[in-house]
Design an enzyme around this catalytic site. Structure first.
Site, PDB file in Angstrom:
ATOM      1  N   ARG A 147      -3.192 -10.044   5.075  1.00 52.57           N
ATOM      2  CA  ARG A 147      -3.638 -10.215   3.687  1.00 52.57           C
ATOM      3  C   ARG A 147      -2.534  -9.666   2.783  1.00 52.57           C
ATOM      4  O   ARG A 147      -2.248  -8.457   2.824  1.00 52.57           O
ATOM      5  CB  ARG A 147      -4.953  -9.466   3.481  1.00 52.57           C
ATOM      6  CG  ARG A 147      -5.552  -9.578   2.088  1.00 52.57           C
ATOM      7  CD  ARG A 147      -6.833  -8.744   2.004  1.00 52.57           C
ATOM      8  NE  ARG A 147      -7.514  -8.892   0.731  1.00 52.57           N
ATOM      9  CZ  ARG A 147      -7.230  -8.197  -0.370  1.00 52.57           C
ATOM     10  NH1 ARG A 147      -6.258  -7.279  -0.338  1.00 52.57           N
ATOM     11  NH2 ARG A 147      -7.913  -8.399  -1.490  1.00 52.57           N
ATOM     12  N   LYS A 202       0.811  -1.222   0.000  1.00 53.47           N
ATOM     13  CA  LYS A 202       0.000   0.000   0.000  1.00 53.47           C
ATOM     14  C   LYS A 202       0.845   1.274   0.000  1.00 53.47           C
ATOM     15  O   LYS A 202       2.042   1.256   0.263  1.00 53.47           O
ATOM     16  CB  LYS A 202      -0.994  -0.042   1.162  1.00 53.47           C
ATOM     17  CG  LYS A 202      -2.102  -1.055   0.900  1.00 53.47           C
ATOM     18  CD  LYS A 202      -3.237  -0.994   1.893  1.00 53.47           C
ATOM     19  CE  LYS A 202      -4.369  -1.937   1.448  1.00 53.47           C
ATOM     20  NZ  LYS A 202      -5.452  -1.999   2.437  1.00 53.47           N
TER      21      LYS A 202
END
Length: 269
Positions: free
Chosen positions: A247, A205
Site C-alpha cells: 500500500r 512511515k
C-alpha cells in the site's frame, strides 16, 4: 494498492486530495502509474489523530469511491466504521481495509460477512490518539502474529470466509522503528504462520524517516514525501517475501520495484 487520502490532515499529503474531484483525478493517475487497486480513506490514522464523525467520513468517502468505481477502477475502502464499509461497498468498493481489524466497531465483521467482500485484518492495539503508548512488546514478531491470528479467528467466527481475509502487520501502529524493522525482516514468517495473503503498508512511515536520518549528519528525518525511494525498497523486499500487495502513496517506483523482484524470482525458479 495506491492510497487516496480524502482528509485535510494526512501525515503524508496534507489534504492535497481533500476535494472530491481532485481525489478522483488522483486515483485515476495512480492507476495510470501502475496501481492495481485504489484505497480510499476519509479518516486520518496518523499518530495522535482524533476521529471524525460518521457523517463527515461518509461525505468524504462515498463520492470518491463511486466516482472511481464508475471509471472501472478496483476500489477498496479504508475505514473502521461498519456503516461506511456498507455504503462504500454499495457505491462500488470491492474490499474493506479496516486498520482496527474489526475491533473498533462491533458491527464491522457482520457487515463485511454480509457483503461477501475481502477484509483486511490489521494488527491494532487502540486508537491513534494514544497508540504510541501501546508500543510495548517482549517479542514483537511473535506477539503481532498471535494478535493477528486472534483477529483472523474473530473474523471467521463472525462469518467472513477465511479465503477472503488478508492480514497486515500494522507498521507504525503502536510500534516504534525497531519494531517495524523487525517485522519487515520477518515478513516470510508472518505469511507462513498466519497462512493468509499479506498486505504491507510501509509507505512514507516514521520508521523509514528514522532509517534515513541515521545516515545523515544532522539526524533529522526527511519529510514524508521524501521517503518514496525508501518505500520502494520495502516494496521490493515485500514482493520478494511473497506479499500479496503493498500500500503506497507514490505508485510508480514501487510498481517498478515489484516488477524487478518478480523478474528475479522467475529467473531463479
Amino acid at each position: 494498492m495506491g492510497v487516496v487520502n480524502v482528509t485535510p490532515d494526512s501525515f503524508s499529503d496534507g489534504g492535497r486530495w481533500f476535494d472530491t474531484q481532485a481525489a478522483i483525478k488522483h486515483g485515476l493517475y495512480l492507476v495510470g502509474e501502475g496501481a492495481d487497486l485504489i484505497d480510499v480513506g476519509g479518516e486520518s490514522t496518523r499518530p495522535g489523530a482524533t476521529r471524525v464523525d460518521e457523517a463527515e467520513e461518509l461525505r468524504r468517502v462515498l463520492p470518491v469511491v463511486r466516482g472511481l468505481a464508475d471509471e472501472g477502477v478496483v476500489v477498496s475502502v479504508d475505514t473502521m466504521r461498519a456503516s461506511v464499509a456498507e455504503q462504500a461497498v454499495a457505491a462500488g468498493a470491492v474490499l474493506v481495509n479496516d486498520v482496527s481489524g474489526g475491533q473498533a466497531d462491533p458491527g464491522m465483521v457482520p457487515a463485511v460477512a454480509a457483503a461477501g467482500v475481502p477484509f483486511v485484518v490489521m494488527h491494532w492495539r487502540g486508537q491513534s490518539i494514544d497508540m504510541n503508548n501501546r508500543a510495548v512488546y517482549g517479542d514483537v514478531v511473535a506477539e503481532v502474529i498471535d494478535e493477528l491470528r486472534a483477529g483472523v479467528d474473530r473474523a471467521v467466527e463472525g462469518g467472513i470466509a477465511p479465503e477472503r481475509i488478508v492480514v497486515d502487520p500494522g507498521l507504525g501502529f503502536a510500534k516504534n522503528a525497531e519494531h517495524d524493522l523487525a517485522l519487515v525482516a520477518r515478513l516470510s514468517r508472518l505469511r507462513a504462520e498466519l497462512g493468509r495473503p499479506l498486505l504491507v503498508a510501509a509507505s512514507r512511515k516514521r520508521f523509514l524517516g528514522r532509517v534515513l536520518a541515521a545516515e545523515r549528519e544532522n539526524a533529522t528525518p526527511p519529510p514524508a514525501r521524501e521517503r518514496d525511494a525508501a518505500t520502494a525498497a520495502v516494496s521490493a523486499l515485500s514482493a520478494r517475501e511473497g506479499a500479496w500487495a503493498v500500500r503506497v502513496h507514490e505508485v510508480r517506483a514501487s510498481a517498478d520495484a515489484v516488477r524487478v523482484a518478480r523478474a528475479v524470482e522467475a529467473a531463479t525458479a
